[in-house]
Scaffold this active site. Structure first.
Site, mmCIF file in Angstrom:
data_model
loop_
_atom_site.group_PDB
_atom_site.id
_atom_site.type_symbol
_atom_site.label_atom_id
_atom_site.label_comp_id
_atom_site.label_asym_id
_atom_site.label_seq_id
_atom_site.Cartn_x
_atom_site.Cartn_y
_atom_site.Cartn_z
ATOM 1 N N LYS A 94 0.919 -1.168 -0.040
ATOM 2 C CA LYS A 94 0.024 -0.235 -0.002
ATOM 3 C C LYS A 94 0.986 1.412 -0.138
ATOM 4 O O LYS A 94 0.390 2.255 -0.765
ATOM 5 C CB LYS A 94 -0.925 0.053 1.277
ATOM 6 C CG LYS A 94 -2.074 -1.141 1.033
ATOM 7 C CD LYS A 94 -3.103 -0.974 0.322
ATOM 8 C CE LYS A 94 -4.137 -2.019 0.166
ATOM 9 N NZ LYS A 94 -5.148 -1.809 -0.751
ATOM 10 N N GLU A 116 -10.067 5.765 3.068
ATOM 11 C CA GLU A 116 -10.686 4.726 3.726
ATOM 12 C C GLU A 116 -9.847 3.653 4.026
ATOM 13 O O GLU A 116 -8.531 3.547 3.542
ATOM 14 C CB GLU A 116 -11.652 4.304 2.810
ATOM 15 C CG GLU A 116 -11.225 3.461 1.664
ATOM 16 C CD GLU A 116 -10.084 3.831 0.700
ATOM 17 O OE1 GLU A 116 -10.037 5.079 0.583
ATOM 18 O OE2 GLU A 116 -9.242 3.079 0.020
ATOM 19 N N SER A 389 1.696 -9.648 -0.694
ATOM 20 C CA SER A 389 1.359 -8.306 -0.777
ATOM 21 C C SER A 389 1.467 -7.550 0.732
ATOM 22 O O SER A 389 1.684 -6.313 0.901
ATOM 23 C CB SER A 389 0.006 -8.023 -1.095
ATOM 24 O OG SER A 389 -1.069 -8.998 -0.404
#
Ligand SMILES: Cc1ncc(COP(=O)(O)O)c(C=O)c1O
Lengths: 403, 282
Positions: A94, A116, A389
């Site tokens: 991210k 969010e 990830s």
């Protein structure tokens, strides 16, 4: 037009029929401003240098491409490489997108950032970047997710972000996005909405992909050096689709490389029990094209067009819509999508912990679960890259229940 | 109408909405557009409340189609939407409600929806059923002219007005484009934000109204945050109508029965309407 032929959305922000810009009028001029701001940043060498510097020296890029020797041996199938996005600062891919968009917000003169978050990884990465750049930060998070990802709530608060609980609907990612959009529509002149996946109205799906495509660019280079050839298969989990598109993008033109996205199979095939939007062929019910949160894409919904609640043990995959570029890659047959259920993901997390000494995020564990299922039947000379990830620290409360 | 207008060939015949706004202009009165969420808390209650609103002088009624993820709405209409969905209200039900209301009243009716329920019904199917039921126009919160080519063609073909919104962030040349896509009236969002009651009108509203006036001859209705007679009074002479939503929905939600809700909504409409310069319909 083939999927390989359309790497860029058309002027209306569409990948094939998917995408577009379905938002309240108040957001139309700001989205145009964002599109212009993004185009200007892309053309600015100083922006690229600054982003590169932060990716390397702050976030820890490039990430390793590690041969998972013991996992490969255990499964007896293809050679499995792990793209170690879990080693990045804050613990997931991210941060790539957050650094890119954070610098963009700064460049556009916006001092307040909202986001969010589902699993909290995007929220933590946003709070981190906001702290690093000295920007104000507010993160919306469903109260159900705040409960199951408590560690990340504390991290965001320590980093100086305000975490606002959202108690509407299913109290998960969908509701957090709705609330963030309400904030944006209200404070649009001063606020930058840092959307955390390849979702939402144009230009977000494009922009988020562009900031994550470094994953695939590095991996392509690394595998060519390690194996002297391209991989046969790429595997990634798909929530909104950012880590998957980040890995896939550099390989889309390589027709011998198969792309596999793994969604959340939850605890059943009926609508409401899973979050599988593109895995209809695997028997998951309730997904049809429609409009949610600004884009035309596959959405889990009732016959009357009400958005369904979803279920997954993994908060980051627990969402009713999927990024429009994935809907397009699926429709074109360029990528395949399937789902792994809660139990398989938990098992896969345990397997990776014990074979490789890596505790994966539950999101990434879904991709792993599908690979573990398929690998034994695949030829040994094949090569697979799995996008790891994120790391699993945030999921320890859940994983501890299965010890 | 005997005069031809430049758009006569492509425009649908004037709906009840156009006729009502023409009457209001002739009388020099500010119109009142009343928003109510359909099916909150039941379809029968909605019927009673809408008829009372029309009786009390609402010039146009906007029937909100409940949606699971109303991103443009504040808490009052979010809760109303949840109540309506919990009661099982679907878009089909709302269209039946329209037909039912039409048997009892000639008040202009606008369907106010998010796009997905309409898309799932199918644009052709929706347009035909809405027109047959007696709806006059449709407003979709998350649809702008850019994405509305087919939608407009199909709805206009069915004789429905397509109402689009302009916001404080909308530049003048965009307002022109939005007005060109609109019929019936142009909806001006008074402030950046979601629906909900506010204490006062925003200071930059005059600038938005001026931009819109320059861009179009369509009637202008201003909504978002309008809740009190003094807000309505301030709009007299500025625009053609005020849209009141959350204040009415909140009034209905406080009531103990549908009869009480109808009465409370009617009372608020009477006071708003008299602030706009006219009393109840004879
Ligand atoms: C580690 C990790 N992987 C994957 C995801 C899913 O998001 P996306 O599909 O955008 O990669 C999340 C989302 O929170 C995450 O935290």
């Amino acid at each position: 037009m083939s999927a390989a032929g359309q790497l860029w959305p058309d002027a209306t922000g569409r990948f094939g029929p998917y995408g577009g810009r379905y938002v309240p009028e108040t957001l139309m001029a700001p989205l145009e401003e964002l599109e212009r701001g993004f185009a200007a940043a892309r053309a600015d060498a100083a922006f690229a240098r600054r982003l590169d510097d932060l990716l390397h020296n702050f976030a820890g890029r490039p990430t390793p491409l590690q041969l998972a020797e013991r996992l490969t041996a255990k499964l007896g199938g293809p050679r499995i490489y792990l793209k170690r996005e879990d080693l990045l600062h804050t613990g997931a891919h991210k941060i790539n997108n957050c650094l890119g968009q954070g610098l963009l917000a700064e460049r556009m003169g916006k001092r307040r950032i909202i986001a969010e978050t589902g699993a909290g990884q995007h929220g933590v990465a946003t709070a981190t970047v906001a702290a690093r750049l000295g920007l104000e930060c507010v993160v919306y998070m469903g109260t159900e997710d705040m409960e199951r990802q408590r560690l990340n709530v504390s991290r965001m608060r320590l980093l100086g972000a305000e975490v606002v609980g959202v108690d509407a609907g299913s109290r998960t990612l969908k509701d957090a996005i709705s609330e963030a959009m309400r904030d944006w529509v209200t404070n649009v002149r001063t606020t930058y909405y840092l959307l955390g996946s390849a979702l939402g109205p144009h230009p977000y799906p494009l922009m988020v992909r562009e900031f994550h495509k470094v994953i695939g660019i590095e991996a392509r280079d690394q595998i060519l050096r390690a194996e002297g050839r391209l991989p046969d298969l790429l595997v990634a989990c798909v929530g909104g689709g950012s880590n998957a598109i980040g890995l896939f993008h550099a390989f889309i033109g390589d027709s011998t490389v198969r792309l596999l996205g793994v969604e959340a199979g939850g605890r059943g095939h009926a609508l409401g029990e899973h979050a599988a939007r593109l895995a209809g062929a695997a028997g998951y019910e309730g997904a049809r094209p429609g409009v949610l949160h600004g884009a035309f894409t596959y959405i889990l919904q009732t016959a009357e067009g009400q958005i369904s609640t979803t279920h997954s043990v993994s908060a980051g995959l627990d969402y009713a819509a999927v990024g429009p570029e994935h809907a397009w890659l699926s429709g074109e047959g360029r990528a395949e999508y399937t789902a792994a259920d809660d139990d398989a993901a938990i098992d896969a997390a345990r397997t990776l912990a014990r074979t490789e000494g890596i505790i994966p995020a539950l999101e990434s564990a879904h991709a792993l679960a599908e690979l573990i299922r398929r690998a034994p039947a695949m030829p040994r000379e094949q090569v697979v890259i799995l996008n790891l990830s994120g790391r699993g620290d945030k999921d320890m409360d859940i994983l501890a229940r299965y010890l | 109408m005997s005069q031809t207008t430049p758009f006569a060939a492509s425009e649908p015949a004037t709906t009840r909405i156009g006729r009502r706004f023409a009457e209001l202009r002739r009388a020099g009165e500010l119109g009142l557009v009343a928003y109510l969420t359909a099916g909150d808390p039941s379809l029968a209650a909605s019927r009673e409340i809408v008829l009372a609103a029309a009786q009390a002088g609402a010039d146009v009624v906007e029937l909100g189609v409940p949606f699971s993820d109303p991103i443009a709405d504040g808490p009052v209409i979010q809760r109303a939407s949840e109540r309506a969905l919990r009661a099982g209200t679907t878009l089909s039900d709302v269209l039946e409600l329209v037909a039912d209301l039409r048997r009892a009243s000639q008040v202009p009716l606008v369907l106010f929806s998010y796009f997905n329920p309409i898309l799932q019904m199918g644009l052709e199917n929706f347009a035909r059923r809405a027109a047959e039921a007696g709806a006059d126009g449709v407003l979709v919160t998350d649809l702008t002219p850019e994405e509305a080519g087919e939608y407009r063609r199909i709805l206009r073909g069915a004789g429905l007005d397509t109402i689009f919104l302009a916001a404080p962030t909308t530049p003048e040349e965009r307002i022109e484009r939005i007005a060109q896509a609109s019929s019936g009236f142009l909806y001006l969002i008074s402030r950046t934000g979601v629906t909900g009651q506010r204490d006062r009108l925003p200071e930059d509203l005059g600038a938005l109204v001026e931009r819109a006036r320059r861009a179009t001859a369509l009637p202008l209705a201003v909504g978002f945050g309008i809740a009190r007679p003094e807000h309505v009074r301030a709009l007299v002479g500025q625009v053609d109508a005020a849209v009141v939503g959350s204040a009415l929905v909140a009034e209905a939600a406080r009531a103990a029965s549908s009869a009480d809700a109808a009465q409370a909504v009617a009372a608020l409409i009477l006071s708003l309407k008299s602030a706009g310069g006219r009393s109840a319909h004879p």
